[in-house]
Design a protein around this motif. Structure first.
Motif, mmCIF file in Angstrom:
data_model
loop_
_atom_site.group_PDB
_atom_site.id
_atom_site.type_symbol
_atom_site.label_atom_id
_atom_site.label_comp_id
_atom_site.label_asym_id
_atom_site.label_seq_id
_atom_site.Cartn_x
_atom_site.Cartn_y
_atom_site.Cartn_z
ATOM 1 N N LYS A 91 -3.477 -9.966 3.186
ATOM 2 C CA LYS A 91 -2.599 -8.807 3.012
ATOM 3 C C LYS A 91 -2.575 -8.356 1.549
ATOM 4 N N ALA A 92 -2.475 -9.323 0.625
ATOM 5 C CA ALA A 92 -2.416 -8.994 -0.801
ATOM 6 C C ALA A 92 -3.730 -8.392 -1.291
ATOM 7 N N ASN A 98 -6.009 -6.850 0.520
ATOM 8 C CA ASN A 98 -6.153 -5.534 1.142
ATOM 9 C C ASN A 98 -5.312 -4.495 0.400
ATOM 10 N N ALA A 99 -4.076 -4.876 0.055
ATOM 11 C CA ALA A 99 -3.186 -3.953 -0.655
ATOM 12 C C ALA A 99 -3.757 -3.580 -2.023
ATOM 13 N N GLU A 100 -4.352 -4.566 -2.698
ATOM 14 C CA GLU A 100 -4.925 -4.314 -4.021
ATOM 15 C C GLU A 100 -6.096 -3.335 -3.931
ATOM 16 N N ARG A 136 -6.738 -1.207 -1.435
ATOM 17 C CA ARG A 136 -6.244 0.103 -0.983
ATOM 18 C C ARG A 136 -5.599 0.862 -2.146
ATOM 19 N N GLY A 137 -4.973 0.118 -3.057
ATOM 20 C CA GLY A 137 -4.386 0.759 -4.233
ATOM 21 C C GLY A 137 -5.448 1.426 -5.090
#
Length: 335
Positions: free
Chosen positions: A251-252, A254-256, A258-259
């Motif tokens: 999750k972390a 992926n979030a990075e 996507r950012g």
């Protein structure tokens, strides 16, 4: 359990100069009040200057020697060795490790940082230090030849290097041919928070079992069965905690990524490419979870392989990051 020696190489960038010197962004596993204990050779400015000096020398010598432009990309020239240490490791020992790498591989040292300010808080409220060091190297020789490609497939060279590093640090060498890999700081914190209490309890049960087996004149059968059943339950809980930590890591990561896509105004196809990679990892995690329906544990190799998949998540091949702004160029971040 005694901490084992390990030296792990990975491609890096100029951003590592800032992280290692504790300048700018700091990871959540860093405790700033302890950063004064860190030891460092070359801050971000000195490391960047040294890199530029070595690069220009190698480039000019290459052009003189071949009458051609140097083809290698700047972003591939900085490699970092993360080294396990312990409370007894001295900075002089780390300098000797850097000298060994220079002798064995021909790399040239840009920066050394011994970090004593990272770790986690255990169940009793004690700070458990994640002892480690970062050794950053420039990987061209003075004539502009790449030393990475020269040594890349020489496994025996790196096995010997592991052994000699352990001798310098006076630590037990890690297991040869092990599939284990060193966790990055974010993975380390999540995994330790999830698994430390369970690992401690399992170790306690194993010790109790040994004590019972070595105690004469008592009926041990029932006690042993109870302890073994409790151990199986905890082992299964540990496996579930590992899977949960992997999902949080995914999750972390992926979030990075996507950012980065969002900041660069990426299109739908770019997001779709990343989502496809993430879904592949989720599928592997679901398979791992299904195994726990018929068994009490999961193999360490399975956990390591999925962790590696998550680490290797990347932006789509055709995606281009926007040109860095003037401030980034002034800071020397656009290598």
């Amino acid at each position: 359990m005694a901490r084992k020696s390990c030296i792990a190489f990975q491609k890096s960038s100029k951003m590592s100069f800032f992280h290692n010197a504790r300048e700018g962004f700091k990871a959540k596993t860093v405790y700033p009040e302890l950063s004064c204990k860190n030891e460092i050779m070359n801050d971000s400015f000195d490391s960047t200057q040294l890199f530029n000096l070595m690069y220009n020398e190698a480039k000019n010598n290459y052009i003189t020697r071949t009458n051609q432009k140097m083809q290698v990309k700047k972003e591939n020239l900085i490699w970092e060795a993360v080294v396990n240490t312990n409370k007894n490791t001295s900075f002089e020992q780390l300098q000797k490790v850097a000298e060994l790498v220079e002798k064995k591989l021909g790399y040239r040292t840009l920066q050394i940082a011994h970090h004593l300010d990272e770790g986690h808080i255990d169940e009793q409220g004690n700070f458990i230090t994640n002892y480690h060091a970062h050794l950053v190297f420039f990987t061209l020789d003075k004539n502009g030849k790449s030393l990475c490609s020269k040594h890349y497939k020489n496994k025996q060279l790196f096995r010997d290097l592991q052994t000699e590093v352990a001798e310098i640090l006076r630590m037990e060498r890690g297991q040869e041919n092990s599939k284990a890999r060193r966790l990055e700081h974010r993975e380390y914190k999540r995994l330790k928070q999830a698994t430390s209490p369970l690992e401690a309890k399992i170790e306690q049960l194993e010790n109790e079992l040994k004590t019972i087996l070595n105690t004469p004149n008592i009926d041990t059968q029932l006690l042993i069965e109870n302890l073994q059943n409790e151990n199986k339950t905890l082992t299964k809980k540990l496996a579930k905690a590992q899977i949960k930590a992997l999902r949080e890591q995914l999750k972390a990561q992926n979030a990075e990524l996507r950012g980065i896509l969002r900041e660069n105004k990426a299109g739908r196809a770019d997001y779709g490419g990343l989502e496809g990679q993430v879904n592949e990892v989720k599928f592997e995690l679901d398979k791992l979870e299904s195994k726990l329906k018929t068994q009490n544990h999961i193999e360490e190799n399975d956990v390591n392989n999925i962790a590696k998949q998550i680490e290797n998540l990347h932006l789509p091949a055709n995606f281009k990051v926007r040109e860095p702004d003037k401030i980034s160029k002034i800071l020397g971040l656009d290598i």
